[in-house]
Design a protein around this motif. Structure first.
Motif, PDB file in Angstrom:
ATOM      1  N   SER A  15       0.873  -1.185   0.000  1.00  0.00           N
ATOM      2  CA  SER A  15       0.000   0.000   0.000  1.00  0.00           C
ATOM      3  C   SER A  15       0.903   1.225   0.000  1.00  0.00           C
ATOM      4  O   SER A  15       1.520   1.559   1.013  1.00  0.00           O
ATOM      5  CB  SER A  15      -0.893  -0.015   1.237  1.00  0.00           C
ATOM      6  N   VAL A  16       1.018   1.909  -1.183  1.00  0.00           N
ATOM      7  CA  VAL A  16       2.012   2.966  -1.323  1.00  0.00           C
ATOM      8  C   VAL A  16       1.431   4.307  -0.893  1.00  0.00           C
ATOM      9  O   VAL A  16       0.224   4.506  -0.777  1.00  0.00           O
ATOM     10  CB  VAL A  16       2.493   3.049  -2.789  1.00  0.00           C
ATOM     11  N   ASP A  17       2.354   5.252  -0.671  1.00  0.00           N
ATOM     12  CA  ASP A  17       1.966   6.617  -0.320  1.00  0.00           C
ATOM     13  C   ASP A  17       1.302   7.268  -1.530  1.00  0.00           C
ATOM     14  O   ASP A  17       1.844   7.254  -2.642  1.00  0.00           O
ATOM     15  CB  ASP A  17       3.226   7.389   0.098  1.00  0.00           C
ATOM     16  N   THR A  18       0.153   7.847  -1.361  1.00  0.00           N
ATOM     17  CA  THR A  18      -0.590   8.442  -2.481  1.00  0.00           C
ATOM     18  C   THR A  18      -0.344   9.939  -2.633  1.00  0.00           C
ATOM     19  O   THR A  18      -1.050  10.619  -3.358  1.00  0.00           O
ATOM     20  CB  THR A  18      -2.093   8.204  -2.282  1.00  0.00           C
ATOM     21  N   GLY A  52       4.829  -4.894  -6.669  1.00  0.00           N
ATOM     22  CA  GLY A  52       3.472  -4.849  -7.180  1.00  0.00           C
ATOM     23  C   GLY A  52       3.173  -3.681  -8.083  1.00  0.00           C
ATOM     24  O   GLY A  52       2.022  -3.462  -8.450  1.00  0.00           O
ATOM     25  N   ASN A  53       4.185  -2.896  -8.463  1.00  0.00           N
ATOM     26  CA  ASN A  53       3.960  -1.702  -9.267  1.00  0.00           C
ATOM     27  C   ASN A  53       4.782  -1.772 -10.552  1.00  0.00           C
ATOM     28  O   ASN A  53       5.772  -2.506 -10.645  1.00  0.00           O
ATOM     29  CB  ASN A  53       4.360  -0.436  -8.494  1.00  0.00           C
ATOM     30  N   ARG A 112      12.388  11.729 -12.092  1.00  0.00           N
ATOM     31  CA  ARG A 112      11.046  11.550 -11.547  1.00  0.00           C
ATOM     32  C   ARG A 112      10.665  10.073 -11.754  1.00  0.00           C
ATOM     33  O   ARG A 112      10.746   9.554 -12.867  1.00  0.00           O
ATOM     34  CB  ARG A 112      10.044  12.461 -12.228  1.00  0.00           C
ATOM     35  N   LEU A 113      10.236   9.442 -10.652  1.00  0.00           N
ATOM     36  CA  LEU A 113       9.818   8.041 -10.700  1.00  0.00           C
ATOM     37  C   LEU A 113       8.306   7.995 -10.613  1.00  0.00           C
ATOM     38  O   LEU A 113       7.698   8.598  -9.719  1.00  0.00           O
ATOM     39  CB  LEU A 113      10.432   7.253  -9.532  1.00  0.00           C
ATOM     40  N   ARG A 114       7.699   7.292 -11.538  1.00  0.00           N
ATOM     41  CA  ARG A 114       6.249   7.099 -11.518  1.00  0.00           C
ATOM     42  C   ARG A 114       5.963   5.621 -11.237  1.00  0.00           C
ATOM     43  O   ARG A 114       6.404   4.742 -11.986  1.00  0.00           O
ATOM     44  CB  ARG A 114       5.628   7.503 -12.841  1.00  0.00           C
ATOM     45  N   LEU A 115       5.216   5.362 -10.150  1.00  0.00           N
ATOM     46  CA  LEU A 115       4.853   4.003  -9.763  1.00  0.00           C
ATOM     47  C   LEU A 115       3.374   3.810 -10.038  1.00  0.00           C
ATOM     48  O   LEU A 115       2.513   4.470  -9.432  1.00  0.00           O
ATOM     49  CB  LEU A 115       5.154   3.763  -8.276  1.00  0.00           C
ATOM     50  N   TYR A 116       3.092   2.906 -10.980  1.00  0.00           N
ATOM     51  CA  TYR A 116       1.725   2.649 -11.377  1.00  0.00           C
ATOM     52  C   TYR A 116       1.207   1.408 -10.652  1.00  0.00           C
ATOM     53  O   TYR A 116       1.842   0.346 -10.654  1.00  0.00           O
ATOM     54  CB  TYR A 116       1.652   2.413 -12.897  1.00  0.00           C
ATOM     55  N   SER A 117       0.060   1.558 -10.047  1.00  0.00           N
ATOM     56  CA  SER A 117      -0.589   0.427  -9.383  1.00  0.00           C
ATOM     57  C   SER A 117      -2.077   0.509  -9.638  1.00  0.00           C
ATOM     58  O   SER A 117      -2.584   1.470 -10.245  1.00  0.00           O
ATOM     59  CB  SER A 117      -0.296   0.433  -7.880  1.00  0.00           C
ATOM     60  N   SER A 119      -4.311   1.163  -7.589  1.00  0.00           N
ATOM     61  CA  SER A 119      -4.923   2.259  -6.829  1.00  0.00           C
ATOM     62  C   SER A 119      -4.566   3.626  -7.386  1.00  0.00           C
ATOM     63  O   SER A 119      -5.042   4.644  -6.883  1.00  0.00           O
ATOM     64  CB  SER A 119      -4.490   2.174  -5.361  1.00  0.00           C
ATOM     65  N   GLY A 120      -3.705   3.689  -8.386  1.00  0.00           N
ATOM     66  CA  GLY A 120      -3.366   4.983  -8.962  1.00  0.00           C
ATOM     67  C   GLY A 120      -1.891   5.099  -9.269  1.00  0.00           C
ATOM     68  O   GLY A 120      -1.177   4.098  -9.394  1.00  0.00           O
ATOM     69  N   VAL A 121      -1.438   6.344  -9.393  1.00  0.00           N
ATOM     70  CA  VAL A 121      -0.048   6.632  -9.734  1.00  0.00           C
ATOM     71  C   VAL A 121       0.574   7.417  -8.597  1.00  0.00           C
ATOM     72  O   VAL A 121      -0.004   8.386  -8.094  1.00  0.00           O
ATOM     73  CB  VAL A 121       0.065   7.435 -11.043  1.00  0.00           C
ATOM     74  N   VAL A 122       1.749   7.020  -8.191  1.00  0.00           N
ATOM     75  CA  VAL A 122       2.507   7.731  -7.162  1.00  0.00           C
ATOM     76  C   VAL A 122       3.816   8.168  -7.783  1.00  0.00           C
ATOM     77  O   VAL A 122       4.488   7.379  -8.459  1.00  0.00           O
ATOM     78  CB  VAL A 122       2.754   6.838  -5.937  1.00  0.00           C
ATOM     79  N   THR A 123       4.181   9.431  -7.591  1.00  0.00           N
ATOM     80  CA  THR A 123       5.429   9.945  -8.152  1.00  0.00           C
ATOM     81  C   THR A 123       6.404  10.288  -7.042  1.00  0.00           C
ATOM     82  O   THR A 123       6.007  10.689  -5.937  1.00  0.00           O
ATOM     83  CB  THR A 123       5.176  11.200  -9.003  1.00  0.00           C
ATOM     84  N   HIS A 124       7.677  10.100  -7.366  1.00  0.00           N
ATOM     85  CA  HIS A 124       8.755  10.480  -6.451  1.00  0.00           C
ATOM     86  C   HIS A 124       9.771  11.268  -7.271  1.00  0.00           C
ATOM     87  O   HIS A 124      10.265  10.776  -8.297  1.00  0.00           O
ATOM     88  CB  HIS A 124       9.434   9.249  -5.842  1.00  0.00           C
ATOM     89  N   ASP A 125      10.079  12.498  -6.822  1.00  0.00           N
ATOM     90  CA  ASP A 125      11.086  13.319  -7.489  1.00  0.00           C
ATOM     91  C   ASP A 125      12.413  13.172  -6.773  1.00  0.00           C
ATOM     92  O   ASP A 125      12.490  13.194  -5.539  1.00  0.00           O
ATOM     93  CB  ASP A 125      10.672  14.782  -7.502  1.00  0.00           C
ATOM     94  N   VAL A 126      13.454  13.004  -7.565  1.00  0.00           N
ATOM     95  CA  VAL A 126      14.807  12.858  -7.014  1.00  0.00           C
ATOM     96  C   VAL A 126      15.663  13.999  -7.561  1.00  0.00           C
ATOM     97  O   VAL A 126      15.704  14.232  -8.775  1.00  0.00           O
ATOM     98  CB  VAL A 126      15.419  11.501  -7.410  1.00  0.00           C
ATOM     99  N   ASP A 127      16.345  14.689  -6.679  1.00  0.00           N
ATOM    100  CA  ASP A 127      17.238  15.787  -7.072  1.00  0.00           C
ATOM    101  C   ASP A 127      18.530  15.592  -6.298  1.00  0.00           C
ATOM    102  O   ASP A 127      18.583  15.802  -5.083  1.00  0.00           O
ATOM    103  CB  ASP A 127      16.598  17.132  -6.753  1.00  0.00           C
ATOM    104  N   GLN A 128      19.565  15.141  -6.997  1.00  0.00           N
ATOM    105  CA  GLN A 128      20.835  14.819  -6.331  1.00  0.00           C
ATOM    106  C   GLN A 128      21.948  15.662  -6.961  1.00  0.00           C
ATOM    107  O   GLN A 128      22.111  15.709  -8.189  1.00  0.00           O
ATOM    108  CB  GLN A 128      21.165  13.334  -6.500  1.00  0.00           C
TER     109      GLN A 128
END
Length: 904
Positions: A15-18, A52-53, A112-117, A119-128
């Protein structure tokens, strides 16, 4: 356009962060970790986040978001690798297309990471942000999907000097790059303008200080070469670029290994050529040599702890990694339903060398993922059974990608859930090293457990199992067989008890620990359902009982007496498999039984019984003395005779107070008489009836089943003499030791025979010198009465002793060895009172040699005339008699008795 999508599947859906956006900057957040490793930025994505994504990766360049397809990733310096469980690493070259490059020193990488499941899409932005200033003159990077080479240049004229915010994307024009032309050597030269090279999949870049060329593997312009025995992918290119002073050219090359791995004894040995001829023409000096894992260097202590080695030979740099080291991972496989494993690890080799002629430095960095070949692996099962607990316990250990689905027992297949519902405890165990275990417990008493008895009191319990597994995420099935065994000395044997009444045997069997798992034998027969019904079989789960008549077909007769029959029943419980005797009972009882019946009209009936000691006897073959008198009824155990007193060879004897009828049942031979001593017939039964006034009674019935005549002890010597009492005047049958005392009536004849035995010498003659009767067994006791005196009858006896002639027959071979006489039964009296109702008879006998001159007694038995006297036989007469001494070698003393008087 292709999208860079990885389907990361595992057994549990996370169950991912939405939240729509999570930004990461050099931190660990929500399962994401980023860091800088030399000329690379590394991003780690935990499986707990990706499971699962479906994952989509975008490169972020200012306000632009570009989906990284596999082709674009290789062209622009991005790579990604993911294990089967979703653990993912993404690498970005600091010279990548969409990296914000500031003066080749500070690099901002945005993803930018997009995780599709579902229940929807969850994105994570990475800035290194990474800072890297230790650039070598030439840097070569070999990643899993591309080769990158960058050379230092000075005075280049291009957008990098005007646009400081980032590197140029691959779709820019050649003028924008500042690169005019490229020539690839295959080895034939192939010229391309930048747009053509980019369309062919190559990445080109001109920064403020470096010219970059990037190539995917296996393009048309790359070549496969073997360097130092190691296969390598090689690219050679000349790049023409603009400077303030005009065009300039730089010759560039990259060589990346595609092999060189050996697997020996659970050791991975990776060989990289030391002298890379595509890169080095002159002599060179190695300045730095490093080993790393997953793109990051390891120091010496870290390598020692993990068991890694980095060494240099004449031709190779060699990295050795033990299979199973903590930086790699195992993976399960099941080709052809057989369990195998592989081990994967990604070592890194980083070398810095300087050429002797030009003094240019080259930094050579290789990230090289290694996976071992399939290794057959027998699943490990540990049996933890404690027999005394009566529970099988087994533990199997596996990699975490193995899932137990079902178990095949001896009774069928059960799923894990069904097994637990049946009381077979299945538990999953997780261990810190990433493996898992499945434990199974099954009680000994379960119906899936097989039982046998290798020894009488020992039970061996067997549990054959076939475990059914699948390997995730492929869900490939495989199976493994295990057989558990345990032995216990836990057998409680059945017990048998029995009693009798006047007609029946009563038998009870109490079951042991194995219930009624046995075969019952009654006598020599298996207890069949028909027999069970006949013998009133009853069972209650813990016992069974039988009731047998004493004359049932499966009983045995042991002994017959005048008024009883001793019968026996044998019950034996046998093990079905090994035929062991689990319990037995030999129950012998005496039952009322009438053998002879005497009727007033003179008819007699007698029953002969086949007893166990004459097991071969056929009752129908028995006859009376007259062999024509056969049974009126017979079967395999009984013979019934019915006859009158004046037939079938019945003898009749008259006495004062009664009349006696006698006959005999036996097996007779051609001579018409029963076989006698020294060997009895297989069967002989005497029948007697006597009549007193008008009363009929049965007396003196006996049955003997013996093969040899029992003999009384006789004194030792060269010649032996015996005295026997015959049953009648025929002298064919004699009373045996067990028949004494013999019962006779007053004045009933007594027939004695004195015999020289164990001699066949016809020149010897036996002479009876004296015979006398006493009240006691002691032949010297008083009172006594003379029967024979000096070899003749006692003249003082009212009833004179009678000598009987002896003739040769089948039994008598030498008549001179035998003397026979008879006397009437008498008793001692005093003052007309009977002193005792028993008498013993004693004799002195002399053995004479008929070839020598006869003298005295040896002239013959009673050669003088008989004297006359009217003395009474009931009283002691005259003076004491003189007795012959016993020291003569020719004289023998013998005794017979007792003979008991009955008043009838």
């Amino acid at each position: 356009m292709w999208s860079l999508l990885w389907s990361l599947v595992a057994a549990v859906i996370l169950s991912v962060d939405t939240r729509p956006n999570v930004k990461l900057n050099s931190q660990s957040s929500s399962g994401l970790r980023s860091d800088c490793v030399g000329n690379l930025m590394r991003l780690s994505l935990d499986k707990a986040l990706a499971v699962g994504n479906e994952l989509e990766v975008e490169a972020v360049n200012c306000t632009q978001h570009i989906v990284l397809t596999p082709g674009l990733a290789a062209q622009c310096g991005y790579s990604m690798e993911s294990d089967p469980w979703g653990n993912t690493r993404i690498y970005s070259s600091l010279l990548g297309c969409y990296v914000d490059n500031k003066d080749d020193q500070t690099f901002n990488v945005g993803l930018r990471l997009r995780l599709y499941s579902q229940s929807g899409v969850v994105t994570h932005d990475v800035d290194q942000t990474c800072i890297y200033t230790r650039w070598a003159s030439r840097e070569i990077l070999c990643d899993r999907n591309y080769m990158e080479v960058s050379d230092f240049i000075a005075g280049a004229k291009g957008p990098a000097q005007d646009v400081k915010e980032g590197n140029n994307p691959p779709d820019a024009s050649g003028a924008a790059h500042g690169i005019w032309k490229l020539t690839f050597y295959t080895p034939e030269p192939v010229a391309m303008v930048p747009r053509e090279a980019e369309q062919a999949g190559y990445g080109l870049m001109l920064t403020s200080t470096r010219l970059v060329v990037r190539s995917p593997y296996n393009t048309a312009e790359t070549t496969s070469e073997e360097v130092g025995g190691v296969p390598m992918e090689v690219i050679r290119v000349s790049a023409y670029y603009q400077t303030l002073h005009g065009l300039n050219v730089v010759n560039m090359a990259a060589a990346c290994p595609t092999g060189g791995v050996l697997f020996i004894n659970n050791l991975i040995s990776w060989h990289v050529p030391r002298l890379m001829t595509p890169l080095v023409d002159d002599s060179f000096e190695v300045l730095e040599l490093h080993m790393g894992i997953n793109g990051k260097r390891l120091d010496r202590s870290q390598m020692v702890t993990r068991g890694y080695t980095l060494s240099t030979t004449r031709h190779h740099f060699v990295i050795e990694i033990p299979v199973g080291s903590p930086d790699g991972h195992f993976k399960s496989h099941a080709p052809d339903y057989q369990y195998h494993i592989t081990y994967s690890v990604e070592p890194m080799l980083e070398v810095l060398w300087r050429t002797t002629g030009t003094q240019d430095d080259t930094r050579y960095k290789v990230l090289f993922p290694i996976t071992t070949p399939l290794m057959p692996q027998l699943p490990h099962f540990q049996e933890n059974t404690v027999p005394e607990a009566r529970v099988f316990t087994v533990l199997g250990t596996f990699l975490h990608d193995v899932v137990l689905k079902n178990i095949t027992f001896s009774t069928g297949v059960l799923t894990v859930e069904e097994s637990n519902a049946r009381g077979f405890t299945i538990q999953e165990h997780r261990y810190k090293n990433g493996t898992k275990g499945y434990s199974l417990s099954v009680p000994f008493d379960s119906d899936v457990v097989l039982k046998n008895n290798p020894e009488l009191l020992v039970t061996t319990y067997s549990l054959p199992l076939t475990f059914g597994f699948i390997v995730l995420p492929e869900e490939t099935p495989f199976a493994h067989q295990v057989e558990l065994q345990a032995s216990l000395k836990d057998v409680e044997l059945p017990t048998i008890t029995g009693t009798c009444d006047k007609k029946h045997f009563y038998i009870t069997v109490k079951y042991g620990s194995q219930g009624n798992n046995f075969q019952a034998m009654v006598g020599y027969s298996h207890l069949t359902p028909e027999m069970a019904e006949e013998y009133k079989f009853q069972e209650n789960g813990t016992h069974f009982s039988l009731v047998l008549p004493y004359d049932a077909a499966d009983t045995a007769f042991e002994l017959m007496n005048t008024d009883s029959l001793r019968a026996r029943v044998d019950l034996c419980l046998l093990d079905h498999i090994n035929n062991w005797v689990l319990a037995d009972l030999y129950l012998s009882c005496t039952f009322p039984f009438t053998t002879t019946t005497c009727y007033p009209n003179g008819t007699m009936t007698a029953t002969a019984v086949k007893v166990q000691s004459v097991a071969e006897l056929v009752p129908s073959r028995l006859t009376l003395k007259d062999q024509s008198c056969k049974p009126v009824f017979s079967d395999d155990r009984f013979a019934l005779f019915s006859f009158s007193g004046d037939s079938c060879g019945t003898t009749r004897t008259f006495f004062d107070h009664y009349m006696l009828y006698e006959n005999e049942i036996g097996l007779y031979y051609n001579r018409g008489v029963a076989k006698t001593s020294p060997i009895d017939p297989p069967y002989r039964q005497t029948i007697s009836c006597y009549y007193v006034v008008n009363e009929t009674q049965t007396v003196a019935v006996g049955s003997k089943q013996r093969l040899y005549e029992p003999k009384a002890d006789i004194s030792s010597g060269q010649l032996m003499v015996q005295i026997r009492l015959a049953q009648d005047s025929s002298y064919q049958l004699f009373y045996q030791a067990e028949d004494y005392p013999v019962v006779k009536y007053l004045r009933q004849p007594l027939y004695f025979e004195v015999e020289l035995i164990e001699s066949t010498d016809p020149n010897l003659e036996l002479i009876v010198e004296k015979c006398w009767a006493t009240l006691d067994e002691d032949w010297t006791s008083l009172p006594s009465w003379d029967i024979i005196v000096d070899g003749c009858e006692n003249p003082d006896d009212l009833y004179v002793t009678v000598f009987h002639p002896v003739v040769s027959d089948s039994r008598v071979l030498v008549p001179s060895h035998i003397k026979r006489f008879s006397m009437n039964m008498f008793t001692f009296t005093k003052d007309k009172a009977v002193l005792k109702d028993k008498i013993y008879v004693h004799c002195d006998a002399v053995i004479c040699d008929t070839t020598s001159q006869a003298d005295g007694l040896c002239r013959g038995q009673c050669v003088q005339p008989t004297r006359q006297s009217n003395a009474r036989p009931y009283e002691r007469k005259g003076a004491k008699r003189a007795r012959r001494g016993t020291n003569s070698t020719r004289q023998r003393q013998i005794s017979s008795g007792p003979v008991e008087l009955t008043s009838g």
